[in-house]
Design an enzyme around this catalytic site. Structure first.
Site, short mmCIF file in Angstrom:
data_model
loop_
_atom_site.label_atom_id
_atom_site.label_comp_id
_atom_site.label_asym_id
_atom_site.label_seq_id
_atom_site.Cartn_x
_atom_site.Cartn_y
_atom_site.Cartn_z
CG HIS A 239 -1.90 -1.07 1.28
ND1 HIS A 239 -2.00 -2.23 2.40
CD2 HIS A 239 -3.12 -1.06 0.47
CE1 HIS A 239 -2.95 -2.93 2.19
NE2 HIS A 239 -3.66 -2.15 1.18
CD GLN B 56 -9.33 -4.75 -6.15
OE1 GLN B 56 -10.30 -5.41 -5.25
NE2 GLN B 56 -8.40 -4.17 -5.79
O1 PAF Z 1 -7.83 -4.09 -3.11
C1 PAF Z 1 -8.58 -3.54 -2.13
O2 PAF Z 1 -8.23 -3.26 -0.90
C2 PAF Z 1 -10.19 -3.64 -2.09
O3 PAF Z 1 -10.65 -4.37 -2.93
C3 PAF Z 1 -10.65 -2.08 -2.49
C4 PAF Z 1 -10.27 -1.72 -3.97
C5 PAF Z 1 -10.10 -1.00 -1.58
C6 PAF Z 1 -12.14 -1.99 -2.32
O4 PAF Z 1 -12.92 -2.36 -1.29
#
Ligand code: PAF
Length: 278
Positions: free
Chosen positions: A34, A150
């Site tokens: 992150h 995603q």
């Molecule tokens: O990847 C994540 O942490 C989640 O899927 C997101 C994109 C924040 C959506 O809740």
């Protein structure tokens, strides 16, 4: 750094923010993966916003929403040191107020791989991401390649719904032994953690063969499976995929960029990972 819990206040602060505005959506339990997203976004944005929201809509009935790792205080410290300007930490009712009844459903892309393994998962992701993007209206939104499918789903919905935001995908951050960073790694026991690098080794096996000229999708998938099966703690292989990197359709022959992805059950958690062959 301003911490905001109210959706109207967040929308207003974003409307007034200096542009470009960057957004890093997260579910908290922040790790170096992150922080790499945040650092890139910081360099590219005049105002940087992040969100921390454990989205119940993307957890299936069998998945442990209550047990998802949470450490808000630590997350806020990390975001502050990384230079984030605004953090949105909504309660569930801010995102899904009583009577909420509109869902974003992405079609084919979302039905395969993780979509098949976790029915309803991408409907939850697509809905919350659409809501966060509509609320904050950033110029760029940042996501990690670790969740490759995603990122494809989000690019598709941004295009289909004319959301006008640039989706930036940042590389996967790995431990020195190859394990991709994930908040779910916290669930691994010491023994499972020792075994977990088999996931990346298996992906690297496909890459080695591809570099030597192997182009047959079936052979690449078989070799990845064999590499995974060499680790006795791998209880179950959910899928091994060699697919077109854009459409995620399975490939018989690799002729252009391909995404090699997999999910395995290693103890309680399922681990997912991927590499791109191009
Ligand atoms: O990847 C994540 O942490 C989640 O899927 C997101 C994109 C924040 C959506 O809740």
């Amino acid at each position: 750094m301003r911490v905001v819990t109210d959706r109207q206040e967040m929308a207003q602060l974003c409307r007034e923010a200096r542009r470009p505005l960057g957004l890093v959506p997260t579910m908290g339990a922040l790790h170096r993966g992150h922080l790499a997203l945040v650092e890139q976004a910081r360099r590219e944005s005049a105002t940087l916003a992040a969100t921390i929201f454990v989205n119940p809509a993307q957890f299936g009935p069998q998945e442990d929403l209550a047990g998802y790792p949470r450490d808000l205080e630590h997350d806020l410290e990390l975001l502050k040191s990384a230079g984030v300007d605004l953090v949105y930490v909504p309660a569930v009712e801010q995102v899904y107020p009583p009577g909420f009844d509109t869902w974003v459903e992405v079609g084919r892309l979302a039905s395969r791989l993780e979509g098949a393994r976790r029915p309803g998962h991408f409907r939850g992701v697509a809905t919350v991401v659409t809501k966060l993007l509509s609320l904050t209206r950033p110029d760029r939104a940042y996501f990690g390649q670790k969740d490759a499918q995603q990122t494809r789903v989000i690019k598709q919905l941004v295009r289909d719904l004319d959301l006008g935001v640039e989706v930036v995908v940042a590389p996967t951050v790995r431990e020195p032994d190859g394990l991709a960073l994930s908040s779910r790694n916290a669930y691994l026991t010491t023994e499972q953690r020792r075994a977990a690098p088999v996931v990346y080794r298996a992906l690297c096996r496909a890459e080695q063969l591809w570099q030597r000229g192997e182009r047959e999708g079936g052979r690449l998938r078989r070799e990845v499976r064999m590499a995974l099966q060499s680790e006795r703690l791998v209880e179950e292989i959910d899928y091994v995929s060699v697919a077109d990197a854009a459409t995620l359709e399975e490939l018989d022959r690799v002729a252009g960029p391909a995404l090699v992805s997999l999910a395995v059950k290693l103890g309680a958690p399922h681990l997912i990972d991927n590499i791109t062959l191009e």
